[in-house]
Structure formats: C-alpha cells, structure tokens
Design an enzyme around this catalytic site. Structure first.
Site, PDB file in Angstrom:
ATOM      1  N   CYS A 250     -40.864   0.186  -4.936  1.00  0.00           N
ATOM      2  CA  CYS A 250     -39.461   0.475  -4.631  1.00  0.00           C
ATOM      3  C   CYS A 250     -39.235   1.932  -4.233  1.00  0.00           C
ATOM      4  O   CYS A 250     -38.651   2.222  -3.180  1.00  0.00           O
ATOM      5  CB  CYS A 250     -38.562   0.074  -5.799  1.00  0.00           C
ATOM      6  SG  CYS A 250     -38.782   1.044  -7.309  1.00  0.00           S
ATOM      7  N   HIS A 298     -35.482   1.104 -10.885  1.00  0.00           N
ATOM      8  CA  HIS A 298     -35.529   0.471  -9.568  1.00  0.00           C
ATOM      9  C   HIS A 298     -34.582   1.177  -8.616  1.00  0.00           C
ATOM     10  O   HIS A 298     -33.539   1.693  -9.020  1.00  0.00           O
ATOM     11  CB  HIS A 298     -35.163  -1.012  -9.663  1.00  0.00           C
ATOM     12  CG  HIS A 298     -35.375  -1.760  -8.380  1.00  0.00           C
ATOM     13  ND1 HIS A 298     -36.630  -1.964  -7.837  1.00  0.00           N
ATOM     14  CD2 HIS A 298     -34.502  -2.340  -7.510  1.00  0.00           C
ATOM     15  CE1 HIS A 298     -36.513  -2.638  -6.705  1.00  0.00           C
ATOM     16  NE2 HIS A 298     -35.239  -2.876  -6.478  1.00  0.00           N
ATOM     17  N   HIS A 310     -35.061  -3.515   0.055  1.00  0.00           N
ATOM     18  CA  HIS A 310     -35.839  -2.959  -1.052  1.00  0.00           C
ATOM     19  C   HIS A 310     -37.177  -3.678  -1.202  1.00  0.00           C
ATOM     20  O   HIS A 310     -37.363  -4.797  -0.720  1.00  0.00           O
ATOM     21  CB  HIS A 310     -35.044  -3.059  -2.369  1.00  0.00           C
ATOM     22  CG  HIS A 310     -34.902  -4.458  -2.895  1.00  0.00           C
ATOM     23  ND1 HIS A 310     -34.824  -4.746  -4.234  1.00  0.00           N
ATOM     24  CD2 HIS A 310     -34.827  -5.661  -2.271  1.00  0.00           C
ATOM     25  CE1 HIS A 310     -34.704  -6.044  -4.419  1.00  0.00           C
ATOM     26  NE2 HIS A 310     -34.700  -6.619  -3.245  1.00  0.00           N
TER      27      HIS A 310
END
Length: 335
Positions: A250, A298, A310
């Site tokens: 991420c 995240h 993402h």
C-alpha cells in the site's frame, strides 16, 4: 393341473417388492453419507474471503512496521558508514604520532639501560656535558609531547569507535530480528495464498478492478502524473515490502506514484501520514492520500468522486475501491 408358479420360487420376492427394497436401502445410505460429505466439504469462497480479510487486517500492521524498521535500519547503516569514514584519518594520525617517537627517547622511557645513558653523558668537558644534558632534556620533552599527541589521537579514535561498535551491534541485532520477522510474514502470506487458491483456483472472482474511470477527473500538472501512474498500476499484484516496478504494497504504491512528481515519501503508511499536510474530506482531490484504521496501517490514493486506487492485500491485484469501504483515519497531501 399344472401351476405357473414353480415350487422353488415361492419364497422369492416379486420384482416390484425387490425394487422397493433397493430404493429403501439407497435412501438410507444417502442419509447416512450426507453428513459425512458435508463435514468434508471445504469452506465456500465467501467464507475463505472473509477469513483472508480478517487475517489481513492483523497482518498488514506487521508489514507496515516491517517497512518502518527498514527505514530505521537504513538510517543506522548511514550513520555507521559516516562513523567508519571518520575512523580512517584518526587511525592514520595515531600511526603517524607513534612513528615520530625517536628510538633513543623510546628506550629511555621504556627503561633503557644505565650504560646507554652513561655512554651518552660521558665527557670530561663541562660545556659538552651541559649541551648533552640539554639534548636529553629536549628529547624527553619531545617524547612527552609525542606521547600526549598519540594519546589524544587514540582518545579521539575511541570516542568515535565506541558508538560505532554500539551502532553496529544494534544494527546486527535489528537485522537478525528483521530476518526472522520477514520469514514469519512470508509464512503468513503463504497461508493466505493457499486459502485463496481454494476459493479462486483460476485467479478469478475478484470483481472488476476498474469499475469507473481512474482518475474520475484529471487534475493535470505534476499531480496528474502522480494519479495517472497509480491508476496505470491497476492489475499488478500486491507484494509486501515492494515499491515497484512489478509489485507494490500500500505505501509502496503511493511512494512510487508521488516520486513521479519529484516528492519522496517514506515507505510506511504511518510515516507518510507524518510527512504530509492534512486536508479535509471536503478539499480532497485526486492524488491525495487516504489513511485507514486507528493504527494507520493502510493507505490508498484518492481517485475522485469517492473512489481510491490502492494495493489492498496479498493475492489481490491493485484495484479501485469505494473510499468509505474501510474506517478512514485522515487525509493528507504531499504537495
């Protein structure tokens, strides 16, 4: 009169009765086997996907901590290299000061024989004797200065070397711990991938990766390059600890994307949050960062109109998702 039923057939069931008996046995067997079959049936794709999501929520913070440790190790390694560079001139200075110590003075200070001293001083002339005493005194003075220089240089060397040794020892321990953690992370990822293969043997079933245009609106300029890069990675697979070019995690994806605008972000979601300025939800624009969960494990990139792009989790490709599909922590803008 003859009968159509032979005497030896009298005890056998008729054909209809035999068929009914066979059917009854079959039904009983199916009833008995059904629970066993159900017991051995594997989890459904939806159940496996749920397990993966639950495990990934636990695993991703470990991966982001791993990335943070990598940043720390890089800084420690740089510090160690800088300290090592300082050692070379200090070591040379110690060697030079030692080399300057004269043989005679060295003998005198290390317990030279009385005979050597007497031989040096023997003379019947008082003037010559006085000159030799001055020379000896000068040698002793020079010797003291040179020893002092050597000790000063050695002290400077030790002052640098001691923290260097400590840093290197700390670095070695951290790297050993990191190697163990990396192995543990990979083992967990392998487990997740095995679960996923049970549900998606052909790699399908992940849904549409790009359900809308990415970005939904093009911002232009340097930020346009950033979001266009992120969108162009859709379909590439997640790779923990990776920042491209073929796989990303991420924070690796957002780092690689913003590098297109000449901005270097750390490879860690929490560190990225600390490195960028905050923006409100109302001011979001494509290219902004969306941070998730209370522990900031995240991050995704805003693509416009409530969508993000993402790198979500192992076994899944980079994709678009509704921004509010997970708990949002905050929003940030690198530039």
């Amino acid at each position: 009169m003859c009968s159509h039923n032979r005497p030896h057939d009298a005890g056998l069931p008729s054909a209809p009765r035999l068929r009914r008996g066979v059917l009854t046995v079959a039904v009983v067997l199916l009833a008995l086997l059904a629970p066993a079959a159900q017991a051995h049936a594997g989890p459904t794709p939806a159940e496996i996907e749920k397990q993966i999501d639950e495990q990934w929520v636990k695993l991703e913070p470990v991966i982001e901590e791993h990335n943070a440790t990598k940043l720390k190790l890089a800084k420690q390694r740089k510090k160690a290299d800088e300290l090592t560079a300082q050692l070379t001139p200090l070591e040379q200075k110690v060697q030079v000061t030692r080399a300057r110590i004269g043989v005679l003075a060295d003998q005198l200070y290390r317990g030279g024989t009385v005979a050597q001293v007497n031989a040096f001083l023997q003379s019947g002339d008082a003037g010559v004797m006085a000159k030799r005493l001055l020379v000896l005194d000068q040698l002793a003075h020079d010797k003291k200065e040179r020893i002092a220089d050597t000790l000063t240089a050695k002290a400077a060397l030790d002052a640098v070397k001691q923290p260097l040794d400590a840093t290197i020892a700390e670095l070695a321990k951290a790297e050993a711990d990191q190697a163990g953690r990396s192995k543990s992370i990979q083992a967990e990822i392998d487990k997740l991938n095995k679960l996923r293969l049970q549900a998606y043997a052909n790699g399908g079933g992940l849904g549409e990766l790009r359900p809308v245009a990415c970005p939904t609106t093009y911002p232009g300029g340097a930020v346009g390059k950033v979001i266009s890069f992120a969108c162009s990675q859709i379909g590439k697979m997640y790779g923990w600890g990776d920042e491209g070019p073929n796989t990303f995690d991420c924070s690796g994806l957002t780092k690689a994307a913003w590098l297109k605008a000449g901005i270097t972000l750390p490879h860690n979601a929490r560190a990225q949050r600390a490195a960028v300025k905050s923006v409100s939800r109302a001011d979001l624009r494509p290219g902004d960062l969306v941070f998730y969960y209370s522990d900031l494990h995240h991050v995704g990139m805003y693509a416009g109109n409530g969508w993000i792009v993402h790198a979500s989790q192992t076994g899944k490709p980079i994709t678009m998702r509704r921004m509010d599909a997970a708990p949002i922590h905050s929003f940030g803008r690198p530039a």
